[in-house]
Design an enzyme around this catalytic site. Structure first.
Site, PDB file in Angstrom:
ATOM      1  CG  ASP A   5      38.520  -2.225 -21.061  1.00 42.74           C
ATOM      2  OD1 ASP A   5      37.369  -1.824 -20.950  1.00 42.74           O
ATOM      3  OD2 ASP A   5      38.922  -2.196 -22.033  1.00 42.74           O
TER       4      ASP A   5
HETATM    5  C1  BGC Z   1      36.711  -0.432 -23.809  1.00 40.43           C
HETATM    6  C2  BGC Z   1      37.427   0.828 -23.206  1.00 40.43           C
HETATM    7  C3  BGC Z   1      36.273   1.777 -22.653  1.00 40.43           C
HETATM    8  C4  BGC Z   1      35.356   0.633 -21.828  1.00 40.43           C
HETATM    9  C5  BGC Z   1      34.241   1.455 -21.191  1.00 40.43           C
HETATM   10  C6  BGC Z   1      35.554  -1.179 -23.239  1.00 40.43           C
HETATM   11  O1  BGC Z   1      35.048  -2.053 -24.054  1.00 40.43           O
HETATM   12  O2  BGC Z   1      37.754  -1.230 -24.198  1.00 40.43           O
HETATM   13  O3  BGC Z   1      38.160   1.458 -23.967  1.00 40.43           O
HETATM   14  O4  BGC Z   1      36.822   2.460 -21.848  1.00 40.43           O
HETATM   15  O5  BGC Z   1      34.811  -0.023 -22.779  1.00 40.43           O
HETATM   16  O6  BGC Z   1      33.361   2.011 -21.991  1.00 40.43           O
END
Ligand code: BGC
Length: 749
Positions: free
Chosen positions: A281
């Protein structure tokens, strides 16, 4: 020269034999020409600077990284022309000429926005989730995006956690069905058709169980609990062929997802045989340092060796992996494997054949926000809303009823789309007021209140989807609301949370309707008029006062682009409500975490608060509205279930009769309890459901089957075991109002 290189690749694609061999041969050939550093470059994912921001800023020179072969994927770029330009740069200016993978959070719509996933799950119809994913994929791929960070399948038992909005509620059986449906909708058969996109199941694992309902905190629980309550939806997505898996931010047993070998190696690749690629993530690798796991170099080695193939945003892989290979801390083979998985994904999308296949400016203009997609969004939104209360059948309203529509969501067009709205902020959305007018309503609107009294909080809560603060005093706004109420036959109060008050980093401890709106409701109540409460939210709110004081409650969630039309369809009875809750609504936020499928307490609450019972001294421990609950404008009667014990399954049948005067959809639910087992088993667990339309006066027979697997569970050694014996089978319209039968199954006769 560069073009020739690409053409050679294309020719190679065209001449090889079967698709699998063809792909392998193509990738072998491609990788044989790549240096170690170029392979590592494929493992790097960065965000583009633009309108969409999904995490902390990353400063990187994308062009330079591409020239240096240090970038395999980018995210948050959504203009097909810009994607074309970037892709052209990647293909023509980089040393490898490998096209980029373009990703984005297409969670519940791209331009046409559907209900937030927790709302959509209340449809109890996974086919609808598949349809939303299909439409989202069509819209997104036409704009250059070929990889979505969805579905989010984290089971959540705590509505304080803002990201409960993004998942399918608190039950893993239902969550698994939705997980499969989303993957199917986004990916199809992933055979390189230009409107299919890679799906990414997230956040592996247990993100929804964060301590205290607070985002990014630790998770620790027994492994049996992990598997009996949380893991099935991730596994279901893997079984459905999901192309990628995103790790979680949270620690599991002290190790964050991006470095968790048990999760990534033992379970995901080992037990489940996942053969796609893993991505961390946002900044997940870098943040391992903040968790105290070591220096940037150490955490890179740890994360990569644990099974994380791609680094989202931290740039650590391109910085440290090559050195670690030279020092023998990472095997070159591990780099080869990770690179291969990412190239395979690009191959499946058909990017080597045509790097520009997802840049379809012309088509995107025609399909984004199209009439057809909006019609689907309207139907789907009606299925997701839940009627919680309807005293004296105040709903549906007659067209001649004079309505006072009061509240900050009456004319709202931005926040009704909910969190993770992709390109929705510039989409066409129908306000509640407009929807009522489309239905020929006699309606007046008054704002009634701000979102909350504190302007600074209102600004924070409506971040990037601003709701201007009304400068009038609360008394003035209420006065205006009471005036229009005095001219009406019924008040509809449109209240709740703005979009950004749920979702990532949006946790709350107080789940009541925000103060200014609550004051408005109390003032409306004092008029003595009938009040229909319509609640907009991304999470279950605490509605104890409302349940006593409002005449009807319709839970709209954040319904998406067609909010107003869908709501009006229900308000006037064009469509009969059929949503049922997938997360328990509690009397007080102090009751969280809560889940309906808990094991029995030996001192179970028996309806009376008392010492030495499993209760609170100041609140009943039960939900206000239980899992599975939802009303209709008609009534359904469930028969006693009948069972037939077969050699390897139990067949369960029961009838549901529509006892009212209009047609409607029921959600037939089957729950099971293992009455005697080697470990305490849940008081009830969902094991079958079906939504179906029944004509008035008619009945429908539902047939479910329970196999040994359905009745099995994980013991403390993580064996999935079936224990013969007595099982209680409960059928009904929710988890509390069931009829049951007990059956002996699995004993040798
Ligand atoms: C979130 C994810 C997301 C990623 C990309 C993160 O902060 O936890 O769910 O896919 O950002 O945007």
């Amino acid at each position: 020269m560069k073009k020739i290189f690409l053409l050679t690749l294309v020719a190679f694609v065209a001449t090889a034999a079967s698709p699998g061999n063809e792909r392998d041969a193509f990738i072998d050939n491609l990788m044989s020409k790549m240096t170690l550093e170029q392979k590592i470059g494929q493992l790097n994912l960065l965000p583009m600077k633009g309108d969409v921001v999904t995490g902390p800023d990353v400063s990187a020179d994308i062009a330079q990284l591409l020239k240096d072969d240090q970038l395999g994927a980018v995210m948050n770029l959504n203009d097909p022309d810009k994607v074309y330009t970037l892709q052209k740069f990647a293909v023509e200016e980089s040393g490898t000429h490998i096209p980029l993978l373009i990703g984005f959070d297409v969670v519940h719509g791209y331009k046409t926005i559907f209900p937030v996933p927790v709302g959509l799950s209340c449809s109890w119809d996974p086919a609808l989730a598949e349809k939303t994913a299909r439409i989202s994929a069509m819209e997104a791929t036409s704009c250059g995006c070929a990889w979505t960070y969805a579905p989010m399948v984290d089971i959540a038992h705590d509505a304080r956690w803002g990201r409960i909005a993004e998942g399918s509620g608190e039950d893993q059986y239902l969550g698994s069905a939705f997980a499969r449906a989303y993957v199917k909708g986004f990916q199809g058969d992933l055979s390189g058709k230009g409107d299919q996109m890679l799906s990414c199941v997230k956040h592996y694992a247990l993100y929804g169980a964060s301590d205290g309902g607070l985002d990014y905190t630790a998770v620790d629980m027994s492994r049996a609990r992990m598997f009996n309550y949380y893991m099935a939806p991730y596994q279901a997505a893997v079984e459905e062929g999901v192309a990628s898996v995103m790790t979680c931010f949270n620690e599991v047993e002290g190790v964050p997802g991006a470095a968790n070998e048990f999760l990534l190696q033992d379970i995901l690749r080992g037990k489940w045989g996942f053969d796609g690629f893993v991505v961390s993530d946002y900044d997940g690798v870098k943040e391992l340092c903040k968790h105290g796991l070591g220096t940037p170099e150490e955490v890179t080695v740890r994360s990569f060796n644990a099974g994380n193939d791609m680094d989202m945003c931290s740039l650590y892989f391109v910085e440290y992996i090559a050195g670690a290979v030279k020092e023998g801390k990472i095997k070159e083979q591990t780099v080869n494997d990770a690179c291969r998985r990412i190239l395979e994904a690009k191959y499946k999308l058909g990017l080597f054949e045509d790097p520009y296949r997802f840049c379809r400016t012309q088509e995107s203009r025609q399909i984004l926000d199209s009439k057809e997609f909006h019609t689907a969004a309207r139907e789907i939104a009606t299925e997701s809303m839940v009627l919680l209360k309807n005293d004296n059948q105040i709903l549906p309203l007659k067209r001649s009823t004079r309505i006072a529509l009061v509240g900050p969501y009456g004319k709202e067009t931005k926040n009704i789309i909910g969190t993770w709205y992709a390109l929705g902020s510039s989409g066409r959305h129908v306000s509640f007021y407009e929807g009522l007018l489309h239905n020929g309503a006699i309606v007046e609107w008054a704002q009634g209140s701000n979102i909350c009294f504190d302007p600074a909080l209102q600004e924070l809560w409506s971040n990037r989807l601003p709701i201007p603060q009304d400068s009038r005093s609360s008394d003035e706004m209420i006065k205006e609301a009471l005036e229009i109420a005095s001219r009406s036959d019924v008040i509809i109060a449109a209240v709740g949370e703005p979009a950004q008050l749920s979702g990532e980093g949006a946790c709350r401890v107080d789940l009541t309707i925000p103060d200014a709106q609550k004051e408005l409701l109390r003032a409306l109540k004092s008029t003595g008029k009938k009040i229909v409460l319509v609640v907009f939210s991304g999470r279950p709110l605490e509605l104890s006062w409302e349940a006593e004081n409002m005449d009807a409650i319709l839970y709209a969630w954040h319904p998406g682009s067609e909010a107003g039309n869908a709501l009006s369809d229900l308000i006037y009875g064009n469509v009969n409500p059929s949503g049922h809750l997938t997360a328990s609504f509690m009397r007080s936020s102090g009751q969280y975490p809560y889940y309906y499928n808990h094991t029995p307490s030996a001192r179970q609450f028996n309806g009376k608060r008392a010492k030495f019972s499993s209760s609170y001294m100041d609140c009943d421990p039960t939900p206000l509205y239980p899992f599975g609950y939802g009303l209709s404008y008609t009534t359904f009667e469930f028969s006693e279930p009948k069972v037939k014990v077969l050699a390897d399954a139990i067949e369960v049948k029961f009838d549901v009769k529509n006892t009212g005067s209009i047609g409607g959809k029921t959600v037939a639910q089957m729950y099971v309890r293992d009455l005697s087992a080697s470990q305490a088993r849940p008081v009830c667990e969902l094991k079958g459901f079906e939504k179906a339309y029944i004509e008035p006066g008619k009945k429908k027979t539902f047939t479910f089957s329970l196999t040994r697997d359905d009745l099995s569970f994980y013991n403390n050694n993580l064996d999935f075991i079936f224990e013969p014996g007595e099982f209680k089978i409960m059928c009904g319209p929710d988890c509390e109002h069931t009829k049951s039968v007990t059956v002996n199954f699995g004993e040798k006769q």
